[in-house]
Design an enzyme around this catalytic site. Structure first.
Site, short mmCIF file in Angstrom:
data_model
loop_
_atom_site.label_atom_id
_atom_site.label_comp_id
_atom_site.label_asym_id
_atom_site.label_seq_id
_atom_site.Cartn_x
_atom_site.Cartn_y
_atom_site.Cartn_z
N SER A 55 0.81 -1.22 0.00
CA SER A 55 0.00 0.00 0.00
C SER A 55 0.84 1.26 0.00
CB SER A 55 -0.94 0.01 1.22
OG SER A 55 -0.17 -0.11 2.39
N HIS A 95 1.63 3.97 6.79
CA HIS A 95 0.99 4.87 5.84
C HIS A 95 1.47 6.29 6.09
CE1 HIS A 95 -2.62 2.03 4.82
NE2 HIS A 95 -1.52 1.74 4.15
N ASP A 126 -7.57 6.14 5.42
CA ASP A 126 -7.59 4.93 6.24
C ASP A 126 -8.76 4.82 7.20
OD1 ASP A 126 -3.98 4.71 6.72
OD2 ASP A 126 -5.29 4.21 5.04
#
Lengths: 182, 248
Positions: A55, A95, A126
């Site tokens: 990701s 992230h 998210d």
């Protein structure tokens, strides 16, 4: 195969067996203490993590090793790459910080921030991953990424996917430490 | 000079007790040295090592030395250094284990003070261990004590240190340098210090410090089998020299 070593053990006595076992145990103990010391120095629960998903491509790929620090007094900014853990989920997520909001805190050393993150390679932020929370707080953050090493993390991924590898490695190390004498 | 054959296949010669008893000891109450005892019957297995590994050679010699000198008639080994190393080592392992377990059970922020304490304790223990091994233990292989009684109680204390001298070359002479100048193979350097005194160390009877160097090839054959009899005789001679109060 081990008859020579067993004979040697019986010949050299109980203290010798204790000494050899100490060799093995102290290797493990020193590794553990180095890990804990690193965690205390970086103020992070897990200062070295492995990227498990894609990701964050093209910045980080699956199998990369990340080095984290979490200085208590430092604020996080937009664009920082953080690793966080949602309570109730075991897996840490890597992230990028999208938004930060400050909340008036009553003189605590850690700046009270609320964060929103999103993976570079994801379409949406998210929120769905937060399991009911609307934002992340500082206490969920494991650390900020300071550096990385590509591909090294595959060793950990292999050992998690094939636990026999882990036991084989540990068993082999143990045998070596018990038999070798310095 | 009678020669006794023992029942072991590896030992082909034996030192008979009559040999050393014929030489009169220099002082009237000098206890028996190791050479005056019959050789140990080969109840232990053949010692076989890898001759390329100097560490294995040295360990085999050290083990044979300990077995030889701690026989029933000779010295009693003092395990103080080993016990200190074991105690410090296992204590540091348990401290590390306890700290790790605590950090696992308790959440990170809360566990920090205890983990700090555990880490500092572990570092102190490891540091102490290192200092002890370097300064106090050093190269010591065997520490032995013996109490004998002849007119009065005699206490003896012997300490042996050993190390390996690596392969060395003879010094090249300025004029002639032959291509056949052979290198000296790895050697076993043994040094001992010996003290004999009356009970409770009231008065010193004898003191000796000796050392000897021998190449490993003297004790091991090409296959790596150790000639224990030759080694024991070499050690016995050195110990007897020390007991006689020589200073080398």
């Amino acid at each position: 195969m081990f008859s020579e070593e067993l004979k040697a053990f019986r010949r050299l006595g109980f203290r010798h067996v204790l000494l050899q076992a100490l060799n093995f145990a102290s290797v493990i103990a020193s590794g553990l203490m180095i890990w804990k010391g690193l965690g205390l120095l970086t103020n992070s629960e897990s200062p070295i993590v492995v990227v498990l998903s894609g990701s964050m491509e093209p910045a980080f790929y699956r199998g990369d090793l990340l080095f984290l620090t979490n200085p208590a007094s430092e604020r996080y900014h937009n664009g920082d790459i953080t690793v966080y853990k949602i309570p109730g989920a075991d897996i840490p997520i890597v992230h990028r910080v999208l938004e930060t909001h400050d909340v008036k805190s009553r003189g605590s050393s850690v700046p009270n921030q609320r964060l929103l993150t999103k993976g570079d390679n994801n379409e949406v932020n998210d929120i769905e991953l937060y399991r009911g929370l609307s934002y992340l707080e500082r206490k969920h953050i494991v650390g900020k990424v300071r550096g990385f090493l590509p591909y090294i993390g595959y060793v950990t991924i292999a050992m998690n996917d094939f636990p026999q590898l882990k036991y084989a490695l540990l068993g082999g190390l143990g045998l070596l430490a018990l038999i070798q004498r310095e | 000079m009678a020669r006794k054959k023992t029942n072991g296949p590896e030992i082909s010669t034996a030192v008979s007790p009559e040999d050393s008893a014929s030489a009169s000891p220099p002082s009237p109450d000098r206890p028996l040295g190791p050479l005056s005892l019959p050789p140990l019957p080969p109840t232990h297995d053949i010692v076989k090592v890898n001759t390329m590994n100097a560490v294995e050679l040295k360990n085999a010699c050290n083990d044979a030395l300990k077995r030889y000198l701690s026989r029933p008639g000779l010295f009693k080994q003092s395990y103080q250094h080993t016990d200190v190393r074991l105690a410090l080592g296992w204590l540091s392992v348990f401290v590390a284990g306890g700290t790790g377990l605590y950090g696992y059970k308790v959440e990170f922020e809360q566990s920090k003070p205890v983990v700090w304490v555990g880490l500092i304790l572990y570092m102190l223990l490891t540091f102490t261990q290192t200092l002890y091994a370097y300064f106090i233990e050093g190269d010591i292989v065997f520490v032995g004590k013996r109490k004998t009684f002849s007119k009065r109680i005699i206490t003896e204390r012997i300490t042996l240190t050993s190390r390996t001298c690596p392969v060395s070359f003879p010094p090249k002479s300025a004029t002639v340098s032959k291509p056949t100048d052979k290198s000296i193979p790895p050697q076993y350097a043994l040094a001992l210090s010996y003290v004999r005194s009356t009970s409770a160390n009231k008065s010193l009877l004898a003191k000796g410090k000796t050392q000897a160097v021998a190449p490993y090839s003297q004790f091991f054959d090409a296959d790596g089998k150790m000639d224990v009899a030759v080694f024991e005789r070499w050690v016995g001679e050195l110990v007897e020299e020390g007991m006689d109060g020589k200073d080398k």
